[in-house]
Design a protein around this motif. Structure first.
Motif, PDB file in Angstrom:
ATOM      1  N   ALA A  54      25.894  53.567  57.469  1.00  0.00           N
ATOM      2  CA  ALA A  54      24.459  53.656  57.200  1.00  0.00           C
ATOM      3  C   ALA A  54      24.105  53.097  55.827  1.00  0.00           C
ATOM      4  O   ALA A  54      22.952  52.723  55.582  1.00  0.00           O
ATOM      5  CB  ALA A  54      24.002  55.108  57.310  1.00  0.00           C
ATOM      6  N   GLN A  55      25.096  53.041  54.922  1.00  0.00           N
ATOM      7  CA  GLN A  55      24.843  52.552  53.567  1.00  0.00           C
ATOM      8  C   GLN A  55      25.132  51.059  53.407  1.00  0.00           C
ATOM      9  O   GLN A  55      24.955  50.506  52.328  1.00  0.00           O
ATOM     10  CB  GLN A  55      25.687  53.340  52.565  1.00  0.00           C
ATOM     11  CG  GLN A  55      25.329  54.811  52.495  1.00  0.00           C
ATOM     12  CD  GLN A  55      26.204  55.580  51.516  1.00  0.00           C
ATOM     13  OE1 GLN A  55      27.106  55.028  50.902  1.00  0.00           O
ATOM     14  NE2 GLN A  55      25.938  56.870  51.365  1.00  0.00           N
ATOM     15  N   LYS A  56      25.541  50.419  54.484  1.00  0.00           N
ATOM     16  CA  LYS A  56      25.886  49.000  54.404  1.00  0.00           C
ATOM     17  C   LYS A  56      24.645  48.130  54.589  1.00  0.00           C
ATOM     18  O   LYS A  56      24.503  47.395  55.568  1.00  0.00           O
ATOM     19  CB  LYS A  56      26.958  48.656  55.427  1.00  0.00           C
ATOM     20  CG  LYS A  56      28.302  49.314  55.144  1.00  0.00           C
ATOM     21  CD  LYS A  56      29.362  48.895  56.148  1.00  0.00           C
ATOM     22  CE  LYS A  56      30.711  49.545  55.845  1.00  0.00           C
ATOM     23  NZ  LYS A  56      31.758  49.142  56.808  1.00  0.00           N
ATOM     24  N   VAL A  57      23.747  48.242  53.642  1.00  0.00           N
ATOM     25  CA  VAL A  57      22.515  47.454  53.628  1.00  0.00           C
ATOM     26  C   VAL A  57      22.510  46.617  52.352  1.00  0.00           C
ATOM     27  O   VAL A  57      22.563  47.159  51.239  1.00  0.00           O
ATOM     28  CB  VAL A  57      21.264  48.357  53.678  1.00  0.00           C
ATOM     29  CG1 VAL A  57      20.013  47.506  53.650  1.00  0.00           C
ATOM     30  CG2 VAL A  57      21.298  49.248  54.923  1.00  0.00           C
ATOM     31  N   GLY A  58      22.469  45.314  52.505  1.00  0.00           N
ATOM     32  CA  GLY A  58      22.547  44.436  51.346  1.00  0.00           C
ATOM     33  C   GLY A  58      21.358  44.570  50.414  1.00  0.00           C
ATOM     34  O   GLY A  58      20.234  44.849  50.846  1.00  0.00           O
ATOM     35  N   PHE A  59      21.584  44.381  49.129  1.00  0.00           N
ATOM     36  CA  PHE A  59      20.503  44.465  48.154  1.00  0.00           C
ATOM     37  C   PHE A  59      20.899  43.736  46.874  1.00  0.00           C
ATOM     38  O   PHE A  59      22.078  43.536  46.588  1.00  0.00           O
ATOM     39  CB  PHE A  59      20.169  45.925  47.814  1.00  0.00           C
ATOM     40  CG  PHE A  59      21.292  46.651  47.097  1.00  0.00           C
ATOM     41  CD1 PHE A  59      21.332  46.709  45.711  1.00  0.00           C
ATOM     42  CD2 PHE A  59      22.308  47.276  47.811  1.00  0.00           C
ATOM     43  CE1 PHE A  59      22.364  47.371  45.051  1.00  0.00           C
ATOM     44  CE2 PHE A  59      23.345  47.937  47.162  1.00  0.00           C
ATOM     45  CZ  PHE A  59      23.370  47.984  45.782  1.00  0.00           C
ATOM     46  N   ILE A  60      19.893  43.340  46.116  1.00  0.00           N
ATOM     47  CA  ILE A  60      20.086  42.799  44.784  1.00  0.00           C
ATOM     48  C   ILE A  60      18.881  43.222  43.955  1.00  0.00           C
ATOM     49  O   ILE A  60      17.743  42.973  44.342  1.00  0.00           O
ATOM     50  CB  ILE A  60      20.259  41.258  44.772  1.00  0.00           C
ATOM     51  CG1 ILE A  60      20.277  40.701  43.339  1.00  0.00           C
ATOM     52  CG2 ILE A  60      19.194  40.565  45.582  1.00  0.00           C
ATOM     53  CD1 ILE A  60      21.483  41.064  42.544  1.00  0.00           C
TER      54      ILE A  60
END
Length: 332
Positions: free
Chosen positions: A148-154
């Motif tokens: 559930a935490q494998k969401v890309g971000f920058i």
């Protein structure tokens, strides 16, 4: 009070992992360098660079190097390579089959929530032009196991002084650009007196938002102190191109795909600081800041003269920004 000058966070699936092993020719100390390429969203990638010596100055094991050993030996990516220059300085990168996987879903999801900083590399090209590129550096990263935490971000923030301004014009559209001068205060140490060092970052606003464009052009005046959200991206653009092809008689068109990688520091939001928010900050001490600008210009001139090869320089408003503010300018 200004709290953030150069701070980034990033997370994404590990597209590639390039490991280089080397040894210092003077100290004979082993070192390791790793470049991790993370996909933060489809077609958009961010590179993280890591470097460490095997031992600290006191001869004790270096915890950063040990962490990098774990990355080298077990982090999974779509394309893992190792270049071992310890025995052969001209060694080529070889594919590491043991940590290469066949799909993005199998690759590790890597996150760096702190300690990520932006810097610039500058060098003179063979045609005599000054070239520059940005880099993100970090000492520690972690694998994410929770799906559930494998969401890309920058996410990133730079605070500095507005320098030169301009525009990129593409057809009927335009995109404001600014040069942001980011100061960093350094305490007195050994033979070094307290000082400020600066780096200059070329930023562009790619938002299709007329209010944001107007804010940049009207409020970000040269010499003002601003805080901006920044997204450093390697964006892969796939283009369909037609090429004339003569076969038999007449004129036919053949279609083919080409890819282009655009590397930019894109503004995601920002605001102008009030003077009382930075007037007591040593980063913006008038004398130290002025001396830092002089030193920066000298280092660039030295590079152009060929003395060195490469130089690394360490809400009101709009968009993604940590808080609101307005007004203010640096009084020099």
């Amino acid at each position: 009070m200004v709290e953030i000058y150069n701070q980034f966070k990033v997370g994404g699936h590990l597209v590639s992992k390039a490991v280089t092993l080397g040894v210092n020719s003077d100290t004979r100390m082993n070192w390791m360098m790793i470049t991790l390429s993370l996909e933060v969203e489809e077609g958009k990638r961010v590179d993280l660079q890591m470097f460490a010596n095997e031992l600290k100055k006191d001869g004790q094991p270096n915890r950063i190097y040990q962490n990098m050993e774990t990355i080298k030996n077990s982090y999974l990516s779509l394309n893992s390579t190792i270049k071992n220059k310890r025995n052969n300085p001209n060694a080529e990168a070889l594919k590491d089959e043991s940590t290469t996987v066949g799909s993005l879903e199998e690759a590790d999801f890597v996150r760096a929530n702190k300690g990520v900083t932006l810097g610039m590399n500058r060098y003179m090209s063979q045609d005599g032009e000054l070239r520059e590129s940005f880099r993100l550096s970090v000492n520690f990263v972690n694998r994410v196991e929770n799906e559930a935490q494998k969401v890309g971000f920058i996410e990133g923030t730079l605070t500095g002084v507005v320098g030169k301004k301009g525009r990129i014009v593409e057809g009927d559209d335009y995109y404001p650009t600014i040069e942001l001068i980011v100061p960093e205060y350094r305490n007195a140490y050994g033979d070094f007196a307290e000082r400020v060092v600066v780096d200059k970052y070329p930023l562009v606003l790619r938002l299709n938002d007329e209010d944001a464009k107007e804010y940049i052009e009207n409020e970000f005046v040269e010499g003002s102190v601003v805080s901006v959200g920044v997204e450093p991206v390697n964006q892969v653009i796939v283009k369909q191109q037609a090429k004339a092809e003569k076969r038999g008689f007449g004129k036919q068109l053949a279609t083919f795909e080409s890819t282009e990688v655009v590397r930019e520091l894109q503004i995601t939001g920002g605001y102008v600081l009030d003077e009382d928010e930075y007037e007591n900050e040593k980063n913006f001490d008038r004398d130290l800041y002025t001396k830092a600008l002089e030193d920066f210009d000298k280092s660039i001139q030295t590079l152009k003269d060929g003395v060195g090869q490469t130089k690394s320089f360490a809400p009101s408003g709009f968009g993604k920004s940590p808080k609101s503010s307005s007004g203010g300018s640096l009084p020099f």
